[in-house]
Motif scaffolding. Structure first.
Motif, PDB file in Angstrom:
ATOM      1  N   ASP A  90       0.906  -1.689  -0.221  1.00 42.45           N
ATOM      2  CA  ASP A  90      -0.546   0.026  -0.151  1.00 42.45           C
ATOM      3  C   ASP A  90       1.300   1.120   0.380  1.00 42.45           C
ATOM      4  O   ASP A  90       1.255   1.954   1.487  1.00 42.45           O
ATOM      5  N   LYS A  91       1.638   1.140  -1.342  1.00 41.30           N
ATOM      6  CA  LYS A  91       1.898   2.699  -1.334  1.00 41.30           C
ATOM      7  C   LYS A  91       2.826   2.989  -2.788  1.00 41.30           C
ATOM      8  O   LYS A  91       3.064   2.064  -3.393  1.00 41.30           O
ATOM      9  N   PRO A  92       2.225   4.029  -2.915  1.00 46.00           N
ATOM     10  CA  PRO A  92       2.400   4.492  -4.807  1.00 46.00           C
ATOM     11  C   PRO A  92       3.647   3.827  -4.971  1.00 46.00           C
ATOM     12  O   PRO A  92       4.785   4.239  -4.683  1.00 46.00           O
ATOM     13  N   LYS A  93       4.110   3.293  -6.444  1.00 46.36           N
ATOM     14  CA  LYS A  93       4.516   2.627  -7.115  1.00 46.36           C
ATOM     15  C   LYS A  93       4.642   2.436  -8.215  1.00 46.36           C
ATOM     16  O   LYS A  93       3.571   2.444  -8.345  1.00 46.36           O
ATOM     17  N   ALA A  94       5.910   2.307  -8.869  1.00 43.01           N
ATOM     18  CA  ALA A  94       5.903   2.044 -10.637  1.00 43.01           C
ATOM     19  C   ALA A  94       7.142   0.742 -10.506  1.00 43.01           C
ATOM     20  O   ALA A  94       7.644   0.087  -9.877  1.00 43.01           O
ATOM     21  N   PHE A  95       7.400   0.562 -11.964  1.00 42.92           N
ATOM     22  CA  PHE A  95       8.075  -0.765 -12.147  1.00 42.92           C
ATOM     23  C   PHE A  95       8.986  -0.505 -13.426  1.00 42.92           C
ATOM     24  O   PHE A  95       9.159   0.512 -13.921  1.00 42.92           O
ATOM     25  N   ILE A  96      10.027  -1.238 -13.548  1.00 43.81           N
ATOM     26  CA  ILE A  96      10.950  -0.778 -14.502  1.00 43.81           C
ATOM     27  C   ILE A  96      10.882  -2.057 -15.738  1.00 43.81           C
ATOM     28  O   ILE A  96      10.494  -2.789 -15.080  1.00 43.81           O
ATOM     29  N   SER A  97      10.070  -1.804 -16.533  1.00 45.82           N
ATOM     30  CA  SER A  97       9.305  -2.935 -17.606  1.00 45.82           C
ATOM     31  C   SER A  97       9.332  -2.812 -19.096  1.00 45.82           C
ATOM     32  O   SER A  97      10.312  -2.036 -19.515  1.00 45.82           O
ATOM     33  N   LYS A  98      10.502  -4.601 -19.520  1.00 41.01           N
ATOM     34  CA  LYS A  98      10.180  -4.227 -21.186  1.00 41.01           C
ATOM     35  C   LYS A  98       9.527  -3.611 -21.957  1.00 41.01           C
ATOM     36  O   LYS A  98       8.440  -3.646 -21.532  1.00 41.01           O
ATOM     37  N   ILE A  99      10.465  -2.521 -23.284  1.00 41.01           N
ATOM     38  CA  ILE A  99       9.457  -1.409 -23.551  1.00 41.01           C
ATOM     39  C   ILE A  99       8.467  -2.610 -24.548  1.00 41.01           C
ATOM     40  O   ILE A  99       7.428  -2.279 -24.990  1.00 41.01           O
ATOM     41  N   GLU A 100       8.405  -3.747 -24.327  1.00 44.32           N
ATOM     42  CA  GLU A 100       7.464  -4.139 -25.106  1.00 44.32           C
ATOM     43  C   GLU A 100       5.777  -4.575 -24.496  1.00 44.32           C
ATOM     44  O   GLU A 100       5.315  -4.643 -25.246  1.00 44.32           O
ATOM     45  N   VAL A 101       5.701  -3.654 -23.274  1.00 40.03           N
ATOM     46  CA  VAL A 101       4.749  -4.083 -22.533  1.00 40.03           C
ATOM     47  C   VAL A 101       3.619  -2.827 -23.016  1.00 40.03           C
ATOM     48  O   VAL A 101       2.675  -2.665 -23.219  1.00 40.03           O
ATOM     49  N   ASN A 102       4.759  -1.669 -23.312  1.00 38.08           N
ATOM     50  CA  ASN A 102       4.365  -0.315 -24.482  1.00 38.08           C
ATOM     51  C   ASN A 102       3.299  -0.472 -25.150  1.00 38.08           C
ATOM     52  O   ASN A 102       2.783  -0.161 -25.480  1.00 38.08           O
ATOM     53  N   LYS A 103       3.200  -1.903 -25.354  1.00 37.18           N
ATOM     54  CA  LYS A 103       2.120  -2.169 -26.632  1.00 37.18           C
ATOM     55  C   LYS A 103       0.571  -2.175 -26.314  1.00 37.18           C
ATOM     56  O   LYS A 103      -0.003  -3.329 -26.891  1.00 37.18           O
ATOM     57  N   ILE A 104       0.352  -2.778 -24.942  1.00 34.35           N
ATOM     58  CA  ILE A 104      -1.082  -3.236 -24.841  1.00 34.35           C
ATOM     59  C   ILE A 104      -1.415  -2.665 -24.333  1.00 34.35           C
ATOM     60  O   ILE A 104      -1.340  -1.115 -23.677  1.00 34.35           O
TER      61      ILE A 104
END
Length: 232
Positions: A90-104
């Motif tokens: 329960d804390k605001p957060k983001a991820f490091i993700s592979k760029i392919e996810v940006n296509k969803i």
């Protein structure tokens, strides 16, 4: 198999339901936006966990600093690690993700609003630029989650942690909070279909990256997580 089919249908249907919340996220800036997107992501992730029959046993939540952004560093056993951490921390957060996810569709919009870092592993220049953007996001107040193995272990031994992924912590100065995930591969990767499982998530005490060299930090975090996941 029926659970798997229903889950993927639900996944596809629930995403459009988040669209009415996008204007509220877009008109906010920095900390307010991160809090807002966390609420939406929290509800979305927990709905996916409930439908899959995932039970999460959390320990060490008191180790999460409440008043500052941190870099969470976790081992990566399966695809459900993302909704588990989104829904149960329960804390605001983001991820490091592979760029392919940006296509969803839709998912990519929310990830960008959260401040997720999209890495193209084939493009070093893009990767460095993305990391610099992630450092600024942390300084703006958003926490970040990193899976330093670079890929899912799928229940195998914890893979060697990549030192470069720790740059977000060492360059931003944010505290590092190690997370050990045990059993998430049983939800999907073990059989190739979604099934109920219990996952243990252990949050360890924060580490000040300024007190160690980057190499020492990598070794320490990897060892702490392995001690819990593999009992070594």
């Amino acid at each position: 198999m029926l659970r798997t089919i229903i889950w993927f249908i639900f996944f596809g249907l629930v995403l459009p339901l988040t669209l009415p919340f996008l204007p509220g996220a877009k008109r906010r800036t920095h900390a307010a936006r991160y809090v807002y997107t966390q609420k939406v992501a929290h509800a979305w992730a927990n709905s996916l966990l409930r439908l899959a029959g995932v039970k999460v046993r959390m320990t060490g939540q008191e180790n999460i600093p409440a008043d500052q952004p941190v870099v969470f560093i976790a081992n990566h056993q399966g695809n459900f690690d993302v909704p588990i951490l989104l829904g149960k921390i329960d804390k605001p957060k983001a991820f490091i993700s592979k760029i392919e996810v940006n296509k969803i569709p839709i998912v990519n919009v929310w990830m960008n609003l959260m401040g997720c870092v999209m890495i193209d592993r084939k493009d070093r220049r893009q990767s460095l630029k993305a990391i610099r953007a992630g450092i600024e996001t942390i300084k703006d107040g958003q926490s970040m989650i990193i899976f330093p193995e670079g890929t899912r272990s799928k229940g195998g031994p914890v893979a060697e942690f990549k030192a470069g992924s720790f740059t977000l912590a060492t360059s931003s100065g944010a505290l590092v909070v190690p997370i050990a995930i045990s059993g998430s591969y049983r939800v999907m990767e073990e059989t190739g279909r979604i099934r109920p499982a219990t996952v243990d998530v252990t949050i360890l005490k924060p580490i000040d990256p300024k007190s160690l060299s980057q190499k020492e930090l990598v070794v320490l975090v990897e060892q702490q997580i392995k001690e819990i996941v593999e009992g070594v």
